[in-house]
Design an enzyme around this catalytic site. Sequence first.
Site, mmCIF file in Angstrom:
data_model
loop_
_atom_site.group_PDB
_atom_site.id
_atom_site.type_symbol
_atom_site.label_atom_id
_atom_site.label_comp_id
_atom_site.label_asym_id
_atom_site.label_seq_id
_atom_site.Cartn_x
_atom_site.Cartn_y
_atom_site.Cartn_z
ATOM 1 N N CYS A 331 -4.507 3.229 -4.885
ATOM 2 C CA CYS A 331 -4.996 2.039 -5.611
ATOM 3 C C CYS A 331 -5.725 2.241 -6.746
ATOM 4 O O CYS A 331 -5.665 1.703 -7.801
ATOM 5 C CB CYS A 331 -5.299 1.145 -4.583
ATOM 6 S SG CYS A 331 -4.422 1.129 -2.931
ATOM 7 N N ARG A 360 -6.085 11.881 4.415
ATOM 8 C CA ARG A 360 -6.694 10.992 5.605
ATOM 9 C C ARG A 360 -7.231 11.795 6.689
ATOM 10 O O ARG A 360 -6.438 12.267 7.326
ATOM 11 C CB ARG A 360 -6.229 9.833 5.990
ATOM 12 C CG ARG A 360 -5.758 8.767 4.752
ATOM 13 C CD ARG A 360 -5.017 7.671 5.233
ATOM 14 N NE ARG A 360 -4.768 6.640 4.073
ATOM 15 C CZ ARG A 360 -3.845 5.705 4.068
ATOM 16 N NH1 ARG A 360 -3.609 5.207 5.317
ATOM 17 N NH2 ARG A 360 -3.553 4.722 3.137
ATOM 18 N N GLN A 378 2.594 8.640 0.009
ATOM 19 C CA GLN A 378 2.787 7.132 -0.048
ATOM 20 C C GLN A 378 3.306 6.491 -1.150
ATOM 21 O O GLN A 378 3.029 6.978 -2.094
ATOM 22 C CB GLN A 378 1.291 6.378 0.362
ATOM 23 C CG GLN A 378 1.335 4.984 1.101
ATOM 24 C CD GLN A 378 0.042 4.467 1.243
ATOM 25 O OE1 GLN A 378 -1.065 4.611 0.515
ATOM 26 N NE2 GLN A 378 -0.030 3.855 2.424
ATOM 27 N N ASP A 380 3.377 3.810 -2.824
ATOM 28 C CA ASP A 380 2.701 2.482 -3.280
ATOM 29 C C ASP A 380 3.355 2.001 -4.496
ATOM 30 O O ASP A 380 3.906 2.863 -5.314
ATOM 31 C CB ASP A 380 1.240 2.789 -3.316
ATOM 32 C CG ASP A 380 0.221 1.677 -3.136
ATOM 33 O OD1 ASP A 380 0.852 0.509 -2.815
ATOM 34 O OD2 ASP A 380 -0.918 1.785 -3.223
ATOM 35 N N HIS A 382 1.978 -1.205 -7.357
ATOM 36 C CA HIS A 382 1.015 -2.502 -7.534
ATOM 37 C C HIS A 382 1.694 -3.506 -8.474
ATOM 38 O O HIS A 382 2.307 -2.932 -9.770
ATOM 39 C CB HIS A 382 -0.284 -1.971 -8.114
ATOM 40 C CG HIS A 382 -1.080 -1.148 -7.034
ATOM 41 N ND1 HIS A 382 -1.220 0.352 -7.322
ATOM 42 C CD2 HIS A 382 -1.592 -1.345 -5.775
ATOM 43 C CE1 HIS A 382 -1.702 0.688 -6.357
ATOM 44 N NE2 HIS A 382 -2.072 -0.287 -5.361
ATOM 45 N N LYS A 461 -0.846 -10.672 4.323
ATOM 46 C CA LYS A 461 0.362 -9.280 4.226
ATOM 47 C C LYS A 461 1.470 -9.648 5.069
ATOM 48 O O LYS A 461 1.496 -10.619 5.857
ATOM 49 C CB LYS A 461 -0.436 -8.315 4.417
ATOM 50 C CG LYS A 461 -0.905 -7.950 6.196
ATOM 51 C CD LYS A 461 -1.196 -6.620 6.378
ATOM 52 C CE LYS A 461 -1.330 -6.471 7.758
ATOM 53 N NZ LYS A 461 -1.647 -5.388 8.429
ATOM 54 N N HIS A 507 -0.057 -5.156 -3.218
ATOM 55 C CA HIS A 507 0.162 -3.530 -3.126
ATOM 56 C C HIS A 507 1.325 -3.591 -2.098
ATOM 57 O O HIS A 507 1.729 -4.594 -1.226
ATOM 58 C CB HIS A 507 -0.669 -2.754 -1.994
ATOM 59 C CG HIS A 507 -2.339 -2.766 -2.124
ATOM 60 N ND1 HIS A 507 -2.952 -1.952 -3.146
ATOM 61 C CD2 HIS A 507 -3.239 -3.983 -2.203
ATOM 62 C CE1 HIS A 507 -4.288 -2.149 -3.130
ATOM 63 N NE2 HIS A 507 -4.219 -3.449 -2.557
HETATM 64 ZN ZN LIG Z 1 -2.271 0.041 -3.299
#
Ligand SMILES: [Zn+2]
Length: 640
Positions: A331, A360, A378, A380, A382, A461, A507
Amino acid sequence: MNMIQLTFPDGRQKSFENQPTGLDVAMDISKGLARESVALELDGQIVDLSTRITADAQIRIITIKDKEALEILRHSAAHVMAEAILRIYKDAQLTIGPVVGDGFYYDIDMTAVSADDFPKIEKEMRKIVQSKTVFERQEVSKAEATAFFEDEPYKLEMISDLEDGTISFYKQGAFTDLCRGPHIPHTGFIKAFKLTKVSGAYWRADQQNAQLQRIYGTAFFSKKDLDTYLYLLEEARKRNHRKLGTELELFSFHDEAPGMPFFHAKGMVVWNLLLEYWREEHKNAGYVEIKTPIMLNRNLWERSGHWDNYRENMYFSTIDEYDYAIKPMNCPGGMLVYKSKRHSYKDLPIRAAEVGLVHRHELSGVLSGLFRVRAFHQDDAHIFMTPDQIGDEILGVLHLVERIYSTFGLGFHLELSTRPEKSIGTDQQWDQATEGLRAALTAYKKAFVINEGDGAFYGPKIDAHIEDALGRTWQCGTLQLDMSLPDRFDLSYIGSDNEKHRPIMIHRTIYGSIERFFGILIEHFAGKFPLWMAPVQAVILPINDTLTPYCRKEKEMLEQHGIRCEVDSRTESLNKKVREAQLNKIPLILTIGEKEKKSNTLSVRTLDGKVKYGVTQDPFLKQVLEHVQSRALAMEIFKD
Ligand SMILES: [Zn+2]
Ligand SMILES: [Zn+2]
């Protein structure tokens, strides 16, 4: 006479005299209900069905169909197992016996047992079940409890930890256990049970203490449910992605990088196809793709909030005496890309996707194949938008989610999580955001679950939970409205009023972690990927050496059409080669003998065990290509 007014979940009320028990109330409704009743929820608390209701209350009868019932049943089965063990092993000392996952265990200080001992324990349990012994609750003082358990050191220790006051026992026949309850009415409710495994455990999880036998089991309200459970367990074992990942040469793990998968050549074929498909769908849905660095400086992480809130999960390095962190999320980099240009409301929505490698730090104990790793990609994206675009954008994501999951034959359900206790933002912002998500979910016309208070601190979410071929669910996709990052990065666009405005940002991921999604797919398909995804789509088996050159030409022809193909020219028996190809889950096993060569045909064997002889080349190739191009799930090569 004192009347008691009971209110049922549907709001209906009924008066009773004489302080009824839960069973009396169930009987009053119907005999059938009474037979299936397990427990009672009395003003929000689950208690025994035999509990006497002494004042007006909200009640709910819990029957064998309710999910709470299974836990009550399993805990009762733990008591039955404990009684059975005490009958066989006179010196055994009981400790604790909770419900876990899909069953129960009891930690017992006793001679070591193995699975070989299970039949005799189960036999004793069966006697107790068949006797339909009633579970009786007794309430005693701490002094009475101490006196009762004077020969049971573990129970004494637990009693000494309890507050003074009423302590409850549960008694079935000659067996009494210290227990909060509740329990099923009698042991006969345990229609099916099985002991599943035994392992060592320490009292209070302390290695200084005595080693105990932790005996696991499970129980159900019907034999059919137990059979289904055991079947699924066995299927899950056969489909284990770590086992198949090695057998099919897809990936491996090495001590040199714990929790970080190494993908092999065949695994990369699948990986690239997953991404190729992902890119195709995202392009069609109006996304652009970006790529941001893996390592970014401390400044950025302080700004994003990760430095304060996520540091224990991150990896760091120092370069030119400055702190850097390896990204745990894509992000913040995505925010910088947005900020690198001035935006007008006419540019919105912007849908910027990034398949980014994130790291992570997970504890080594929780690492689990591709399901729990330390490095993963990931998917992801946006989406930056104006407030009036929220509904359409969320609906767009939900449709994309559905399209992508259905390509893999995965069902899914959606869950909406609302504002948690600890959160940023105003009531008005939360209302607007939550209503936006709810309205989109309603417009999407698919039932959804609401998890009150389960949202992220920065916004509500929607999570997408997929359902695999074994009925297991996995949370993969997520769509989160973020009220924090646009502020932290001071994002803006110029509105039609020529003023600066803050964009709304979400996201969203669909695969989630691509590594984990890959693992889920391996288990979902049991390694038998659909034709379009199979690392090797076809293997050609010449039935003797002289046919090998002809088979190689066939392979070349198929490869020219983009079919991933091998020739197995080893001097092994045809049967053996077929067996190996099946173990390698190759969807098309083509055998060529003199007859096939002469007639320019093939014998085609698929993984469902079907064989078709004399298949002519052109229609075969056409069907194969159609399957691949349409990313078909089922193999219907023989459809005439
Ligand atoms: Zn994100
Ligand atoms: Zn208990």
